[in-house]
Design an enzyme around this catalytic site. Sequence first.
Site, PDB file in Angstrom:
ATOM      1  N   ASP A 221       3.627  14.619   3.778  1.00 37.45           N
ATOM      2  CA  ASP A 221       3.183  13.381   3.779  1.00 37.45           C
ATOM      3  C   ASP A 221       4.135  12.138   4.270  1.00 37.45           C
ATOM      4  O   ASP A 221       5.348  12.418   4.012  1.00 37.45           O
ATOM      5  CB  ASP A 221       2.916  13.162   2.309  1.00 37.45           C
ATOM      6  CG  ASP A 221       2.431  11.646   1.979  1.00 37.45           C
ATOM      7  OD1 ASP A 221       1.069  11.483   2.227  1.00 37.45           O
ATOM      8  OD2 ASP A 221       3.286  10.928   1.560  1.00 37.45           O
ATOM      9  N   GLU A 294       2.235  14.105   8.787  1.00 40.63           N
ATOM     10  CA  GLU A 294       1.504  13.157   8.780  1.00 40.63           C
ATOM     11  C   GLU A 294       2.367  12.072   9.467  1.00 40.63           C
ATOM     12  O   GLU A 294       3.076  11.441   8.732  1.00 40.63           O
ATOM     13  CB  GLU A 294       0.987  12.747   7.459  1.00 40.63           C
ATOM     14  CG  GLU A 294      -0.250  11.363   7.451  1.00 40.63           C
ATOM     15  CD  GLU A 294       0.108  10.442   6.342  1.00 40.63           C
ATOM     16  OE1 GLU A 294       1.338  10.522   5.879  1.00 40.63           O
ATOM     17  OE2 GLU A 294      -0.884   9.940   6.258  1.00 40.63           O
TER      18      GLU A 294
HETATM   19  C1  NOJ Z   1       0.081   9.026   2.984  1.00 37.27           C
HETATM   20  C2  NOJ Z   1      -1.012   9.603   1.929  1.00 37.27           C
HETATM   21  O1  NOJ Z   1      -1.975  10.265   2.931  1.00 37.27           O
HETATM   22  C3  NOJ Z   1      -1.788   8.248   1.382  1.00 37.27           C
HETATM   23  O2  NOJ Z   1      -3.074   8.659   0.676  1.00 37.27           O
HETATM   24  C4  NOJ Z   1      -0.645   7.971   0.423  1.00 37.27           C
HETATM   25  O3  NOJ Z   1      -1.054   6.811  -0.276  1.00 37.27           O
HETATM   26  C5  NOJ Z   1       0.716   7.631   1.227  1.00 37.27           C
HETATM   27  N1  NOJ Z   1       1.055   8.626   2.172  1.00 37.27           N
HETATM   28  C6  NOJ Z   1       1.989   7.551  -0.017  1.00 37.27           C
HETATM   29  O4  NOJ Z   1       2.050   8.627  -0.496  1.00 37.27           O
END
Ligand code: NOJ
Length: 574
Positions: A221, A294
């Site tokens: 993430d 991500e």
């Molecule tokens: C990316 C995640 O996909 C999202 O849902 C989240 O709010 C943020 N990172 C913070 O962890």
Amino acid sequence: MKLLILVLTLWVPTIYCQSDWWQTGQFYQIYPRSFKDSNGDGIGDLNGIREKLPHLKDIGITAAWLSPIYKSPMKDFGYDIADFKAIQPEYGTMADFEALLKRANELGIKLIMDLVPNHTSDLHEWFQKSVNRVKGYEDFYVWHDGYPDPKNSSNRLPPSNWLSTFRGSAWKWNTKRQQFYLHQYLAEQPDLNYRNPLVIEAMEDVLTFWLDKGVAGFRVDSVPTVFEVQADSKGKYPDEPKSGFTDDPENSAYLKHIYTQDQPETTELVYRTRAFLDEYQRKHGGDTRIILTEIYSPIDVIMQYYGNGTINGAHIPFNFNFITKVNKDSKAPDYAAIISLWMDNMPKQYTANWVIGNHDNRRVGSRYGPERIDAMNMLVMVLPGASVTYNGEEIGMLDVDISWNDTVDPAACNSNPQIYQQFTRDPARTPFQWDDSKNAGFSTANKTWLPIHPNYKQVNVKAEQAAARSHLKVYKDLVQLRKTSKTLQRGELKYKALNDNVLAVQRSLSGSNTILLLMNVSDKSQAVNVQQWSPTTPSSMKVRIASVQSKRNANETLKVSSIILDPYESLVLE
Ligand code: NOJ
């Protein structure tokens, strides 16, 4: 002779199976809170996911990644983790997780965990210890004294102008420790300090914990925000410049994130994590454990996350360009440009991937228009590499319009009723639509955590299984074709916008059937001549898969020199 035949039979499949399991895999994101509720509390859970694994098997999923299921106060619906090694009680127990993993593996489906390295919950033991300066934890987070406020001696000013993704300053004063801490997301999500080697070790310990359980890898993430620039010799952090994108000084897009995102140390950390997983595999055997990252960053930055030529990084640095750069108004050349953007920048030794939806963005049918749902699924399945599906996209679920009162996403709740629609991620997170019974078969509760889409009587798995044509059937046929066609697994790629409205994508492999996707993205019929563009394309081809708008039947033969596509019609020809 017998020996020769034996050698050949063993040898041929080895040539054929050149790629590793993930390289042509179908990845599927499960949003656990909304997938299936097994205990009637209106919230999805692990036993619910286990119960629905046959659906994943049926649609041919290779690996499912689970949005966070760890213990969490749920301020950001699981992305605020209070214990990386425990399961959130409303989702189940560790035994439930183990049962889920076992069943998934029995069905040949791999499970991937969501690793959130950037931050923890403020309720995590590490943060509590850091607040209290417990030995060893003093520097687990990014702390700073801030500066005296010349206007008010009892107030302190934050260390820099940095903004949180969820609005307002990224610094929060902690009265107990008498310092500011950094939070690039919610104040309840303090950023870990990756300049402290103990933090990296602690996170690798988390990796080992889940690898030992048998997971196939991690979706990582918020990679870009893991490191911030180092403070200067006086301990000062530089302010970020204005971006010019918005006048709203609370909106994180107000600044250019040159000091808080994509620092060189972050790429190095991804390489280190890759080496860690490779080493784990070397020691323990089994299939490759993978990293999916991500990252919404410029293309040159994303490519660095793949590796630097000598050292490898992420197997699948998510390619979000169809999400961020294509919409309802896009023309065929815009789609072609997105394919080029990735394929022309990706070093040849790496594997492409295509993402069209996730829990942070509008649903495919709401973003590109419901008429283009099949076209988008066809596109990501015909392109080379890994395809990534967000749960519900296989049946064409749409966004739910959610009132301010029903809004729960912190990204929206931190704004106001006038502007929350710009920020809310709730519309794409609503419960999965299984059938036409109460709550779409998701839950027996009187109220589900987010409302169900009113279209659930028509748009659901059961109805789409029964229908003669449906998004689900198109999706299943696509996966089946990807699994059986050597051309889709290894073939050359060629693509072109044949005009403003029709995209052609061709895959070809000597000794194997050519596959051609024709995608009419417009509401007008389009006449195309494929041979004018590609004289080597077979002159007649059979319809393998047709979008729900199409009146054509499978196996119908078409002359590729003159095809008239109906409005929004998309065809996969072989
Ligand atoms: C990316 C995640 O996909 C999202 O849902 C989240 O709010 C943020 N990172 C913070 O962890």
